[in-house]
Design a protein around this motif. Structure first.
Motif, PDB file in Angstrom:
ATOM      1  N   ASP A 133      -7.907  75.691   9.046  1.00 59.73           N
ATOM      2  CA  ASP A 133      -6.711  75.202   8.437  1.00 59.73           C
ATOM      3  C   ASP A 133      -5.430  76.188   8.560  1.00 59.73           C
ATOM      4  O   ASP A 133      -4.412  75.625   8.488  1.00 59.73           O
ATOM      5  N   ASN A 181       0.823  77.528  18.740  1.00 55.93           N
ATOM      6  CA  ASN A 181       0.152  77.074  17.884  1.00 55.93           C
ATOM      7  C   ASN A 181       0.777  77.257  16.391  1.00 55.93           C
ATOM      8  O   ASN A 181      -0.013  77.929  15.553  1.00 55.93           O
ATOM      9  N   ARG A 184      -0.522  76.188  12.849  1.00 63.04           N
ATOM     10  CA  ARG A 184      -1.737  76.859  12.550  1.00 63.04           C
ATOM     11  C   ARG A 184      -1.904  78.256  12.308  1.00 63.04           C
ATOM     12  O   ARG A 184      -2.401  78.917  11.602  1.00 63.04           O
TER      13      ARG A 184
END
Length: 218
Positions: A133, A181, A184
């Motif tokens: 997560d 990313n 994240r």
């Protein structure tokens, strides 16, 4: 039925402080009333710990070639996800892991020169598609990384003995993964005092805690 837990990974070059800050974060989360399970890669299961000794210290009596190295990491990860991470998340626990898939993309991808897209595909098979997560990338300059590793007591593992060029490639690989990313992977400067780095880490984690607890911190 308990809400599904959250999965947080700590990544970074050698000596970035992952183990230290994982413990501190676990204690902070537990103070918020959140059940926490801590693990590491490779390792975290009986099979994984045996693989760890093979990968880090050539416990089999020979060094694995790059493809074997990759597959050993993924075998350890598959075992860890199945036996430890997924069951804990299903129980509503938060899982903190010292390394996970991004280390594969950085070490075997950027460090060893393997195709990162292929690594991502085979990692998806090993993990059943599980992704963190939140990933906290603890980043330090290469000279500080080397200094911290040199100051450690105990044996030096295979990866710590790699050439400077290898560590340069994987450090930049981690940073590239963070750029690709941003939702994240959150990059954190880990060069200052531990307390300052811990505060930065909590700034990134607190929103997850708030949403998990229904809009409030303890």
């Amino acid at each position: 039925m308990a809400s599904r837990g959250r999965f947080i990974t700590l990544e970074g070059p050698e000596g970035a402080g992952k183990s230290t800050h994982l413990k501190a974060l676990a204690a902070r989360l537990e103070a918020e009333g959140i059940p926490v399970l801590c693990t590491r890669e490779p390792g975290g299961t009986k099979l994984g710990e045996m693989v760890r000794n093979i990968l880090q210290f050539d416990a089999a009596g020979e060094s694995p070639v790059p493809r074997a190295e990759l597959l050993l990491f993924l075998a350890s990860r598959a075992q860890l996800v199945h036996h430890v991470i997924e069951p804990a998340l299903a129980r509503g626990e938060w899982v903190l892991s010292d390394r996970f898939c991004d280390s594969t993309f950085a070490y075997q991808g950027f460090g060893r020169g393997m195709n990162v897209a292929e690594l991502q595909a085979i990692n998806g098979f090993a993990t059943g598609g599980l992704m963190p997560d939140l990933t906290l990338l603890l980043d330090i300059p290469q000279d500080e990384s080397q200094a911290r590793v040199s100051s450690r007591k105990g044996p030096v593992d295979r990866f710590e003995q790699e050439r400077e060029s290898f560590h340069t490639r994987l450090a930049e690989g981690f940073r590239q993964l963070a750029r690709e990313n941003p939702d994240r992977i959150h990059r954190i400067d880990s060069t200052g005092p531990q307390e300052a780095t811990a505060a930065k880490i909590w700034e990134e984690v607190a929103p997850l805690v708030t949403s998990f607890n229904g809009g409030s911190l303890a």
